[in-house]
Design an enzyme around this catalytic site. Structure first.
Site, PDB file in Angstrom:
ATOM      1  N   LYS A 158       0.895  -1.165   0.000  1.00 41.63           N
ATOM      2  CA  LYS A 158       0.000   0.000   0.000  1.00 41.63           C
ATOM      3  C   LYS A 158       0.929   1.209   0.000  1.00 41.63           C
ATOM      4  O   LYS A 158       1.271   1.774   1.042  1.00 41.63           O
ATOM      5  CB  LYS A 158      -0.930  -0.032   1.216  1.00 41.63           C
ATOM      6  CG  LYS A 158      -2.090   0.940   1.093  1.00 41.63           C
ATOM      7  CD  LYS A 158      -3.162   0.640   2.122  1.00 41.63           C
ATOM      8  CE  LYS A 158      -4.125   1.808   2.280  1.00 41.63           C
ATOM      9  NZ  LYS A 158      -4.950   2.078   1.105  1.00 41.63           N
TER      10      LYS A 158
HETATM   11  C1  LIG Z   1      -6.063   0.625  -4.229  1.00 44.66           C
HETATM   12  C2  LIG Z   1      -6.804  -0.039  -3.121  1.00 44.66           C
HETATM   13  N1  LIG Z   1      -7.298  -1.275  -3.313  1.00 44.66           N
HETATM   14  C3  LIG Z   1      -7.981  -1.917  -2.355  1.00 44.66           C
HETATM   15  C4  LIG Z   1      -8.207  -1.329  -1.127  1.00 44.66           C
HETATM   16  C5  LIG Z   1      -8.960  -2.074  -0.057  1.00 44.66           C
HETATM   17  O1  LIG Z   1      -8.092  -2.420   0.983  1.00 44.66           O
HETATM   18  P1  LIG Z   1      -8.601  -2.617   2.489  1.00 44.66           P
HETATM   19  O2  LIG Z   1      -9.824  -3.445   2.413  1.00 44.66           O
HETATM   20  O3  LIG Z   1      -7.484  -3.326   3.141  1.00 44.66           O
HETATM   21  O4  LIG Z   1      -8.860  -1.272   3.041  1.00 44.66           O
HETATM   22  C6  LIG Z   1      -7.730  -0.050  -0.889  1.00 44.66           C
HETATM   23  C7  LIG Z   1      -7.978   0.611   0.398  1.00 44.66           C
HETATM   24  O5  LIG Z   1      -7.143   0.748   1.188  1.00 44.66           O
HETATM   25  C8  LIG Z   1      -6.991   0.604  -1.895  1.00 44.66           C
HETATM   26  O6  LIG Z   1      -6.514   1.832  -1.689  1.00 44.66           O
END
Ligand SMILES: Cc1ncc(COP(=O)(O)O)c(C=O)c1O
Length: 289
Positions: A158
């Site tokens: 991330k």
């Molecule tokens: C690009 C992206 N994909 C997917 C997600 C979903 O991730 P999570 O469920 O861990 O928040 C996020 C959110 O953080 C994101 O920024």
């Protein structure tokens, strides 16, 4: 509390201690600002408890590692930092943002080994990510950019750098009256939205893109488990855009988005149907359990 994000009352945790909100600043020659050497987490605290907080702390450390940065803190220390921030600001229901980045130091070129890895945690009260559109079904544009190959960039992290095309795609979507955009990946398969994963329903079964080339969201994993526990078949696989013709329902998952029904993607239309409603309700109950 409201107003610009750099001009609020409250406390932010920075490099091991709480500082006044307006004093949580970095120098202009911060490596991350120039070269995107930054990773972060988005978490939600429900009634005083962060949903899967420890998993988010672990993911933050792993994202840093994927970007060649060693976290100065253990997951337990990060958990405590988040608690401190919530307590200091008196929040019970809030969004929590932890961020780890290469600071300023002896290096100002691309190489940054001599610059310290720094960390901060902020929290704020944040309602529904898609505002009022949530229950009508969000309208999604199709992004002109593609999610990159894992050979191009560490797609499991991330990492701030992965969001550059998200911001541009979301701006383009908003200019067309949409609340988000759906990305295809570099091979043309359906991938994810700008900050959320995507699910589809066909004849009572659930289909979602295989998350081996973009962020495998913690909400996504939670929802897949929830569906399986309820006896719903879930197919994690490559999905071609033309398959959207045959899907009846669609929703997004993410910490910020939670479970958000999708009503439209480009010219494809979906109902906010029974599977979507049940999954949204179950998720709502689970995070508050
Ligand atoms: C690009 C992206 N994909 C997917 C997600 C979903 O991730 P999570 O469920 O861990 O928040 C996020 C959110 O953080 C994101 O920024």
């Amino acid at each position: 509390m409201a107003g610009a994000y750099d001009d609020r009352d409250g406390k932010i945790w920075m490099d091991g201690k709480l500082v006044d909100w307006r004093e949580a600043n970095v120098h202009i020659l911060t490596h991350a600002l120039h070269y995107a050497s930054s990773v972060f987490e988005g978490e939600r605290c429900y009634s005083g408890k962060i949903f899967k907080g420890h998993e988010h702390s672990l993911r933050l450390i792993e994202s840093a590692r994927l970007l060649d940065m060693t976290s100065p803190y253990t997951a337990e220390e990060i958990d405590r930092a988040k608690e401190e921030v919530l307590n200091a600001n008196g929040f019970k229901d809030a969004y929590v943002r932890a961020v780890m980045w290469r600071g300023s130091g002896d290096d100002m070129g691309v190489s940054a080994r001599r610059n310290p890895v720094r960390m901060a945690v902020a929290a704020w009260e944040w309602g529904s990510y898609y505002g009022d559109a949530k229950w009508q079904g969000a309208k999604l544009d199709i992004a002109k950019w593609k999610r990159p190959s894992p050979e191009t960039i560490p797609t499991a992290a991330k990492a701030a750098g992965l969001y550059m095309i998200c911001t541009m795609s979301k701006h383009a979507a908003e200019a067309k009256g949409c609340s988000d955009a759906l990305f295809m990946d570099w091979e043309g398969y359906v991938a994810e939205a700008t900050g959320a994963n995507i699910f589809f329903v066909k004849d009572g079964e659930v289909h979602t893109p295989l998350a081996d080339r973009f962020l495998n969201g913690i909400t996504r994993q939670t929802v897949i488990q929830m569906l399986k526990d309820n006896g719903v078949a879930v197919h994690e696989r490559r999905i071609k855009p033309e398959e959207l013709d045959d899907f009846q329902e669609c929703w997004l998952t993410g910490t910020a988005a939670e479970v958000t029904p999708v009503g439209q993607i480009g010219d494809w239309h979906f109902q906010v149907g029974p599977v979507t409603r049940k999954v949204a309700e179950d998720y709502e109950q689970l995070v508050r359990a």
